[in-house]
Write an enzyme that holds these catalytic residues in place. Structure first.
Site, PDB file in Angstrom:
ATOM      1  N   ILE A 122     -74.412  44.441 -14.023  1.00 15.18           N
ATOM      2  CA  ILE A 122     -75.134  45.324 -14.378  1.00 15.18           C
ATOM      3  C   ILE A 122     -75.991  45.128 -15.851  1.00 15.18           C
ATOM      4  CG2 ILE A 122     -74.201  47.233 -13.036  1.00 15.18           C
ATOM      5  CD1 ILE A 122     -72.436  48.051 -15.625  1.00 15.18           C
ATOM      6  N   GLY A 123     -75.486  43.961 -16.428  1.00 16.06           N
ATOM      7  CA  GLY A 123     -75.892  43.571 -17.829  1.00 16.06           C
ATOM      8  C   GLY A 123     -75.431  42.105 -18.277  1.00 16.06           C
ATOM      9  N   GLU A 124     -76.377  41.452 -19.090  1.00 15.45           N
ATOM     10  CA  GLU A 124     -75.953  40.204 -19.316  1.00 15.45           C
ATOM     11  C   GLU A 124     -76.313  39.993 -20.881  1.00 15.45           C
ATOM     12  OE1 GLU A 124     -77.360  37.143 -17.105  1.00 15.45           O
ATOM     13  OE2 GLU A 124     -76.183  35.615 -18.189  1.00 15.45           O
ATOM     14  N   GLY A 125     -75.687  39.543 -21.624  1.00 21.51           N
ATOM     15  CA  GLY A 125     -76.149  39.207 -22.927  1.00 21.51           C
ATOM     16  C   GLY A 125     -75.760  38.001 -23.455  1.00 21.51           C
ATOM     17  N   PHE A 158     -72.919  37.110 -25.424  1.00 17.91           N
ATOM     18  CA  PHE A 158     -71.583  36.722 -25.359  1.00 17.91           C
ATOM     19  C   PHE A 158     -70.884  36.909 -23.649  1.00 17.91           C
ATOM     20  CE2 PHE A 158     -72.647  38.827 -29.612  1.00 17.91           C
ATOM     21  CZ  PHE A 158     -72.340  37.500 -30.291  1.00 17.91           C
ATOM     22  N   GLY A 159     -71.587  37.373 -23.129  1.00 17.79           N
ATOM     23  CA  GLY A 159     -71.091  37.572 -21.477  1.00 17.79           C
ATOM     24  C   GLY A 159     -71.695  38.500 -20.690  1.00 17.79           C
ATOM     25  N   VAL A 196     -71.605  41.806 -17.819  1.00 25.18           N
ATOM     26  CA  VAL A 196     -70.945  42.983 -17.593  1.00 25.18           C
ATOM     27  C   VAL A 196     -71.111  43.486 -15.977  1.00 25.18           C
ATOM     28  CG1 VAL A 196     -70.881  45.587 -18.277  1.00 25.18           C
ATOM     29  CG2 VAL A 196     -71.631  43.988 -19.930  1.00 25.18           C
ATOM     30  N   ASP A 218     -75.370  46.603 -35.341  1.00 26.21           N
ATOM     31  CA  ASP A 218     -76.421  46.446 -34.305  1.00 26.21           C
ATOM     32  C   ASP A 218     -76.710  47.927 -33.704  1.00 26.21           C
ATOM     33  OD1 ASP A 218     -78.045  44.878 -33.055  1.00 26.21           O
ATOM     34  OD2 ASP A 218     -76.743  44.215 -31.451  1.00 26.21           O
TER      35      ASP A 218
END
Length: 373
Positions: free
Chosen positions: A99-102, A104-105, A107, A208
């Site tokens: 459901i998400g990606e950034g 650092f990793g 989700v 942030d």
């Protein structure tokens, strides 16, 4: 692995202290981050932007002496999940459940047998020696568990189902936020930051604060998320700042922090002021597709504010009638939060108290207006 707990906070340390688990939505809408990426605004560009932010012409009034939380903490309890169980829940970290990606990793969404839905954050290999600061509090995304095993670093949190604030400001969920909803969201975020700065065992600086890091529940309660850049603040007597490399997102970063590498809780206050302007105007802090006079939202908005044209700052989707005094007070607060020097910014505790008063007076005016119809 070291684990420390307090009444309101879990501090999970995996071997060394380095930031982890920044995230973005799958649609790629993440803002550029000042963390050495090639597509980020440079520090010199950000300094050029920050140096042109005007100071607020108004003084900050004294803060009332008492502060109370408006809602009790959530009762979610920690989970005891094994790595094998998590692998099963995520179908071996299937892309269909991501459901998400950034930076650092990634989700993943996972659902337990009892129907509870979780968010599972999996660090990338280069960030698997990391730490996370996660809190048990109504307006902060809650830690439910963590796993440090077999070269895996996983953090399990509550799943907040209604997307990010930025998505709602963009109308991606079909309905645009009304003024009252936006005011409540602003108060929720201010509550969360006040808890971090004042009521956690040690002061925590988020570093942030931005609209894509604010998650909304189905009832439109706001929760501050993504503690990947969070740092403990000054703890020694008489100490007001710590020295650290600049981290954050272009457009939200405190200009003094950017210039000096000195981080304080007032750095979050600056970011919150930018966020408050974003909530009210609907505009991102940096509008790259607009002309030079409108590109930096805080400068554009302050110019309108100085001329007395506060209604022109509001998101065009806000068609409801809002008392001009209410608008002046909330914009005044936003511009005090983004004052170039920290001494001129209020503490988050005062921000909450002033927003409460604005909400009280706005509600009274709405009731009077309804009675006269």
């Amino acid at each position: 692995m070291v684990v420390a707990t307090t009444a309101g906070m879990f501090l999970v340390c995996f071997e060394s202290l380095c930031t982890c688990f920044g995230s973005k939505r799958k649609d790629g809408s993440e803002d550029h981050v000042l963390a050495g990426h090639s597509n980020s605004l440079s520090s010199s560009e950000m300094r050029s932007i920050s140096d042109r932010i005007p100071a607020s012409p108004l003084r900050v009034p004294a803060s009332p002496s008492r502060f109370s939380l408006s809602s009790p903490p959530s009762r979610n309890e920690p989970l005891n999940l094994s790595l094998e169980h998590v692998v099963k829940l995520t179908h071996n970290f299937s892309p269909s459940l991501m459901i998400g990606e950034g930076y650092f990793g990634k989700v993943y969404r996972a659902e337990l047998r009892d129907g509870r839905v979780l968010a599972i954050k999996r660090a990338k290999k280069q960030w698997r020696k990391c730490y996370a600061l996660v809190f048990i509090y109504l307006n902060l995304v809650q830690l439910l568990g963590y796993i440090d095993k077999a070269n895996e670093r996983l953090i399990i949190t509550e799943y907040v189902s209604n997307g990010t604030l930025r998505e709602h400001l963009d109308g991606q969920h079909g309905l645009f936020l009304g003024f009252n909803q936006r005011l409540e969201i602003a108060i929720d975020v201010a509550h969360g930051l006040t808890y971090l700065h004042l009521y956690a065992e040690k002061p925590i600086i988020h570093r942030d604060v931005k609209s894509s890091n604010i998650l909304l529940t189905e009832g439109f309660r706001a929760k501050v998320a993504d503690f990947g850049f969070a740092r403990t603040g000054p703890t020694e007597p008489g100490q007001s700042q710590i020295e650290t490399d600049v981290r954050g997102t272009a457009g939200y970063v405190d200009p003094e922090y950017l210039r000096t590498n000195h981080l304080t809780i007032k750095s979050d206050v600056f970011s919150y002021g930018i966020l408050l302007l974003e909530i009210l105007s609907g505009r991102r802090p940096i509008e790259v597709r607009r002309g030079a006079t409108e590109r930096i939202t805080v400068r554009w908005a302050f110019s309108k504010y100085n001329r007395g044209n506060v209604r022109d700052i509001l998101d065009p989707m806000l068609t409801e009638a809002i008392n001009k005094d209410i608008l002046n007070r909330i914009f005044d607060l936003a511009f005090q939060c983004v004052a170039p020097t920290r001494e001129d910014r209020p503490h988050m505790k005062e921000v909450v108290e002033r927003l409460w008063k604005i909400r009280r007076d706005y509600t009274k005016m709405q009731r009077i207006a309804e009675l006269t119809l």
